[in-house]
Structure formats: C-alpha cells, structure tokens
Write an enzyme that holds these catalytic residues in place. Structure first.
Site, PDB file in Angstrom:
ATOM      1  N   GLY A 129      36.249 -58.640  -1.173  1.00  0.00           N
ATOM      2  CA  GLY A 129      36.769 -59.811   0.056  1.00  0.00           C
ATOM      3  C   GLY A 129      36.799 -59.103   1.237  1.00  0.00           C
ATOM      4  N   SER A 131      34.481 -58.736   4.283  1.00  0.00           N
ATOM      5  CA  SER A 131      33.031 -59.269   5.427  1.00  0.00           C
ATOM      6  C   SER A 131      33.530 -61.258   5.235  1.00  0.00           C
ATOM      7  CB  SER A 131      31.638 -59.479   4.798  1.00  0.00           C
ATOM      8  OG  SER A 131      31.560 -58.531   4.816  1.00  0.00           O
ATOM      9  N   GLU A 246      32.578 -45.783  -1.082  1.00  0.00           N
ATOM     10  CA  GLU A 246      31.235 -46.887  -1.012  1.00  0.00           C
ATOM     11  C   GLU A 246      30.300 -45.944  -0.284  1.00  0.00           C
ATOM     12  OE1 GLU A 246      31.408 -50.100   1.194  1.00  0.00           O
ATOM     13  OE2 GLU A 246      29.796 -50.840  -0.041  1.00  0.00           O
TER      14      GLU A 246
END
Lengths: 384, 306
Positions: A129, A131, A246
């Site tokens: 959660g 963006s 990421e």
C-alpha cells in the site's frame, strides 16, 4: 573478475537441479489468471514446497529465518528455477521481496517473530500500500492519514495499484502521521491486517484484460501502534529500504526467461518462414546481444552487493531502465515473428506484450529512474 | 563468482590512467590535432604524427606485452587486464595502431617494447599505414582516405581481412572508455553551465540525456568485461554491438548537452565521435555480428532441452 562458480556453488546448483527435476512434475496444474483464490493457494503451496525443502527465504538473513545464502547462491536459485520452468514467486512477491526484508532489517524482535515465519512457510500473503491515486511517481505526496487514538492508529484514505490486495492477509502501508511535517517526513510504515473493518478492495482491470491489481479504500481502519515498523514519522527512510530491495533483485529470473523466449522466437520464426526476413533476423540477433549484456549486468550487480554485503544500491535503477525497454522490444519483435497472429489473445506472447507495457511504469517510471540515476549517481542538481 | 575488479586490476587501471594523463593529457591531444603548420607538411600523413617516444614509454609500461607470457619477456596477464588498459586508451583518445601493435607483440620483433609500430588490415581499412614499421595483412591496392577522424590516418583496402575476436574486443574496450569519458564531459558541463538562472543539469531533458548515457556505459561495461573473462566470440560480438552504440550515441548526446559549443572544433566532443565512427568500421561490422548472434538463437532453438 571471475565468472566461474566455486565448487560449493556448483554443488548447490546441482542439488537444486536434481530437486527441481524430481519436484516439478508433481505440482498441481496452474490456475487460470483470473482465479484469485486458486492463484493464492497455488503460490502459497509452491512456497510451502520450497520451505519444506530448505529453499525458502534463501536470501534472507539467517537470524530472520532465512538461509543466509550469498547473493550468488540466490542468483543461481533464480536462474535454475526459471530454466526449469518452476512457478513464479507470484502472490508471495511482496512478502518475500519487500515487506519481509524490510521487517528483517528494520523490525523489532517481536515483529520479526510475528510476521517473518508465515511468509517463509507460505501461510500469509502481503500486498503493498504505497501508491495513491494522487501520488503515483511522487510517492511522498501520499495523503492517507493515520491519527493516533490510544494504542491504535485510525487510518483514512485510499491506495491504488495494489497487487494481490484481494487475497492478501497483510498490507505494507505508508501513512501520513504528521500532516504538518515536510513531505518526506511525517510518514510512517505500518503492517495493516487486510481483514480489519473499514477496508474495501475494488479490483482494477488492466489493458491486458486481467485484474492484476486493485484500489483499496480505507475508512476509519484501526491499526495497532505496535504494527509500526521503524520510528513514527521515519517511514520514508524505511520505504527507501523497501524500494531498493524491489529494484535490486526483482528481475533476475525474468532476464533468464527473456533469453528463453528469444530462443523460442527463433524456433517459431524458422517454422513459419519469418527467419528469412533479414531485418527481423538481425533484430533478434541484436536482442540476443542485449539480453546477454543484461545478464552480465545482473551478475555484476549481484557480485557488487555480495562485496558490499548489504542493501542493493542505485545500480538497480540503471538495470531497470534498460531491462524494461529491452523487454518491450523483445515482445515487439515477437509480434513481428507472429505476424497476424500477434493480435490473437490466445498466444502467450500477445498477452506478454501487453503486460510488458507496464515495465517502464511500475516500481518507478523510467522518467523517475532517470532522475535517480542523474541525481544520485551522476550528481546533477535537483530540479524544481 | 566475483564479477568485480580485483585489487591488482584496480591498481593496473590506476597506473595506466596516471601514465596517460601525464603523457597524453588534453594539451597533448589538442597539440596532436592541431600541430604547428610546418610539422604536418613533413609527415606525409596530413597532420598525424605518431609520438614514438610515448609509444616506447607505453612499451616499457607493458601496454603491448601485457598478454605475452613472462617467459617471453611479457607481463603475463590476460584479456581482462588488456581490456582495462585499452579502456583507458579510449578515454583519452590515444592515437596510433594500438590494437595491431598489441596483437603483434611476441610475433613482430620490437612490437612488445614499442620500438616497432605495427599496423594491420582490420575490416576493409588500415590505420596508420604510412607511419607503421611493419604492416600485417594484404594491403595491395590500398587507397588513402581523407580521414574524417583527424587523429587516425586511414587507407581503404580491396580485400578485407578475416575478423579477429581479440581485436574486436580491444576495440570494444576503447569504445567503452570513450563512452565513459563523453558521459563525464556531458555531466561536468551540465553541472556548471548556467542558463535560465540555474545549471542546465537541473533540467530533466538534460538530466535524462545524461542518465541514458550512463545506462549505456554500464551495460556496455558489463558486456565488455564479461567477454574478456569468457573470451567467447559471441560474447565479444555482443559487446562490440553495445560498445559501438554507447560510444557513438554517447558522443552525440555529449555534443547535444554542450549546445553550440559542442559543434565547434575546439570542443573535444567531435574527436570522440569521429574516432567512435572509425573504430566501428573495424572488424566484421554490425550486420555480421547480428547474424552470428541470431544464428546462435536458431542453433539453441534446434537443440531441445537447453
């Protein structure tokens, strides 16, 4: 510079290959892309299989329940599983690659004990959660608000592009805990249970036709203060840890997969006569050069992170910029090979071509990545 | 797997960089491009004069004998080290038939020490034909060109030589060095040149040109270094394609970042671009490299279970 693998690494590779050859034929059939409960069960099942064989959380530190493997072993793992056609990390993506490593790096002993084992054992799914509808690339402009009320935060706002939200147990949630503070401060990182009252999940249909991700609405959702990872208002720094995971490790298996797709393109082109088209054939040759180089860059980044022994650096942005572009070029070439069939949604390359359009946007657009490279590596001044 | 430079390799690179900065800094480069008027007239190759003292100094430093076994008077190092040295030569636009002389070490007397300047047919061109003491390959019917690259005298030959993978790799390393250098020059300029009240590097349009330059450099570096470790002809072909692209586009983008100044003779950017073009003409050429890489895919596709 040494591209050879140690005897220990070769042994690890050999054992893994053996195990994959023995294990993969017994896996259940893959669920359809829109069968979300089926996909969750399938992905968690694969994670459990990995866990039972001692391959779960390979790259996680041993004190977080991982195997403490070297980045090179992790590279071998991703290379071999992809070559063998093993399932993707799927719904476990956020837990294994973002939330888990972040909690391992920044969480308290209690938090690590509560959240890390279920990720590794394939019991819980996480979603991201970060963006928001009005804060995409400008991630720090997020407005979802968390107000302190006793031992809880009361959260209001909405999130978007949340993969696996429909089937997730937990959400790594960025919230604004101090609206007065400058944009990058006043943000906190919370672990939000997805079954809390006040959460509404609305799936979004992508241009590829699938419901890959969702919008998440948060209406007076209570999240215990104990679920905050890192200090209050220090969430941006924690987020940077998450994002570097990421960008650093997300695409290793995919590069291997792209090289396989290139081989398949050549096979298809020889079958359907497109191989005689010289410009197309040369284009495939150039893509071969591109993906060979991307694999070398992967090896470079991995051995650099092995040397520095920590969080992957901004080199991930360099990689992502070129890879996301090359992936789109690969599937554009696939469309040339397919000819009229490139418009057939029954062909895997057609849906992959559509999905490839997200690569220059997701996890930070190419434009944002170029700013990162220019400002953090090249030292160019920040723009207005 | 430890795909990073060793301490010895870092030291070698630093040593070569230091030697070249001292002996072939920017002033020397400009003096070579624009020699006093009468000097050029005597040399027979326009304004190009090879600095033979520097050539021997390179020889003494082991530049040409780098890969020659110690038993034969060489340094006994490998392709990865040679690639690092040639990358540095590419950075400073060091002129001369470097690749041909390096490849001749141990075969042509005096090449290893830099006493003998060796030229060779590479692709359909020969560099430094009139200057060289020894020329390898068939140069019958060679025709002089008015070389676009002011520091590389060129002859065209009717019969192209078969490609040499090591020559191609060392050329790719030079292209890499040039690409890295034009990226640095662009960034330096973008940091300091002010327009509209701020450094132009603060504008995204300029920033993005620079970051794409770096992306090409880093991908090329991984490919060139990787090919130097494996020595595999297809790795070398791939590295060459990326290196040519990185050097040519790097120079173009650097020129663009420099604006009008970039289009002048006094800026160094055009020297990088022209050298990148002449290097890209060496060897087998892009088409053959792409065909070879395509052929590999077809072979892999024909071989099930790969």
């Amino acid at each position: 510079m040494d591209l050879s693998y140690t005897a220990e690494e070769e042994e690890f590779r050999a054992r893994l290959r053996q195990w994959l050859a023995k294990t993969l034929p017994g896996l259940p059939p893959k669920p359809s892309p829109d069968d979300w409960p089926g996909r969750r069960a399938y992905d968690l099942g694969w994670q459990r299989t990995l866990y039972d064989a001692g391959y779960a959380g390979l790259h996680w530190p041993a004190d977080a329940g991982g195997r403490g493997a070297t980045p090179t072993q992790h590279l071998i793992f991703l290379e071999e599983t992809e070559k063998a056609g093993a399932p993707y990390v799927g719904a476990n993506f956020v837990g294994l690659l973002h939330a888990g490593p972040t909690i391992a790096a920044e969480g308290s002993a209690e938090q690590r004990a509560r959240w890390l084992p279920p990720v590794l054992r394939g019991q819980e799914v996480w979603c991201q959660g970060f963006s928001e509808p009005d804060a995409g690339s400008d991630l720090a402009a997020l407005r979802t608000r968390a107000r302190r009320d006793g031992d809880d935060y009361v959260v209001n706002g909405s999130k978007i592009w949340t993969s696996h939200a429909e089937v997730a147990d937990w959400c790594e949630l960025l919230v604004r805990t101090d609206p007065e503070a400058p944009k990058h401060r006043g943000i906190s990182w919370l672990a939000m249970p997805m079954d809390a009252p006040g959460i509404t999940v609305r799936p979004l249909r992508t241009l590829a036709g699938s419901t890959e991700f969702a919008e998440v609405f948060l209406d007076d959702v209570r999240v215990p203060v104990a679920n905050r990872v890192g200090q209050e208002n220090d969430g941006w720094r924690v987020t940077m840890v998450t994002l570097s995971f990421e960008r650093g490790t997300a695409f290793v298996g995919e590069v291997v997969a792209c090289r396989r797709v290139l081989d398949e393109l050549a096979r298809e082109a020889r079958k359907n006569g497109r191989w005689d088209d010289t410009p197309l054939r040369r284009r495939l040759g150039r893509l071969n050069a591109e993906f060979r180089a991307l694999w070398r860059l992967t090896q470079w980044n991995v051995s650099e992170s092995q040397r520095t022994g920590g969080v992957p650096g901004v080199g991930g942005s360099v990689f992502k910029l070129r890879y996301s572009q090359a992936r789109q070029e690969l599937y554009d070439a696939a469309a040339e090979v397919l000819g009229p069939e490139a418009l057939d949604l029954g062909r895997e390359w057609t849906t992959d071509r559509l999905s490839s359009l997200s690569y220059t946007i997701a996890a930070g657009t190419s434009q944002i990545q170029r700013n990162i490279v220019a400002e953090r590596i090249l030292g160019l001044p920040k723009g207005r | 797997m430890d795909f990073q430079l060793t301490d010895d390799q870092r030291a070698l690179r630093a040593g070569v960089r230091e030697l070249l900065e001292r002996r072939f800094g920017r002033e020397r480069l400009r003096a070579a491009v624009d020699p006093p008027r009468d000097a050029g007239a005597e040399s027979g190759e326009g304004s190009c004069v090879l600095d033979r003292a520097l050539w021997r100094e390179l020889g003494e430093a082991g530049f040409f004998a780098l890969r020659l076994p110690e038993a034969r008077g060489g340094v006994g190092l490998g392709l990865p080290e040679a690639v690092l040295a040639f990358e540095e030569a590419g950075r400073v636009l060091l002129p001369g038939p470097l690749v041909a002389t390096h490849l001749a070490a141990g075969e042509v007397p005096g090449a290893a020490t830099g006493e003998c300047v060796v030229a060779a047919v590479d692709g359909a061109l020969v560099e430094w034909l009139d200057t060289a003491d020894v020329v390898r390959g068939d140069v019958t019917g060679a025709v002089a060109l008015r070389s676009a690259d002011p520091l590389t005298p060129l002859h065209r030959v009717p019969r192209a030589a078969p490609p040499d993978p090591v020559a191609a790799l060392l050329t790719a390393a030079e292209q890499l060095g040039s690409a890295a250098r034009t990226c640095e020059l662009a960034v330096q300029h973008a940091r300091t040149r002010e327009q509209f009240g701020q450094p132009i590097g603060a504008f995204q349009a300029v920033k993005h040109l620079c970051s794409e330059m770096l992306v090409r450099v880093e991908l090329t570096r991984a490919a060139v270094y990787g090919a130097s470790v494996t020595g595999d002809p297809l790795d070398i072909a791939a590295a060459g394609l990326l290196a040519d692209e990185a050097a040519e586009r790097g120079a173009r983008d650097c020129l663009q970042v420099h604006g009008g100044m970039g289009f002048t003779w006094e800026s160094d950017v055009h020297l990088h671009l022209k050298r990148a073009w002449s290097r890209a003409r060496r060897g087998q050429g892009a088409a053959a490299a792409e065909e070879a890489l395509a052929e590999e895919l077809a072979a892999a596709a024909a071989e099930p279970g790969r």
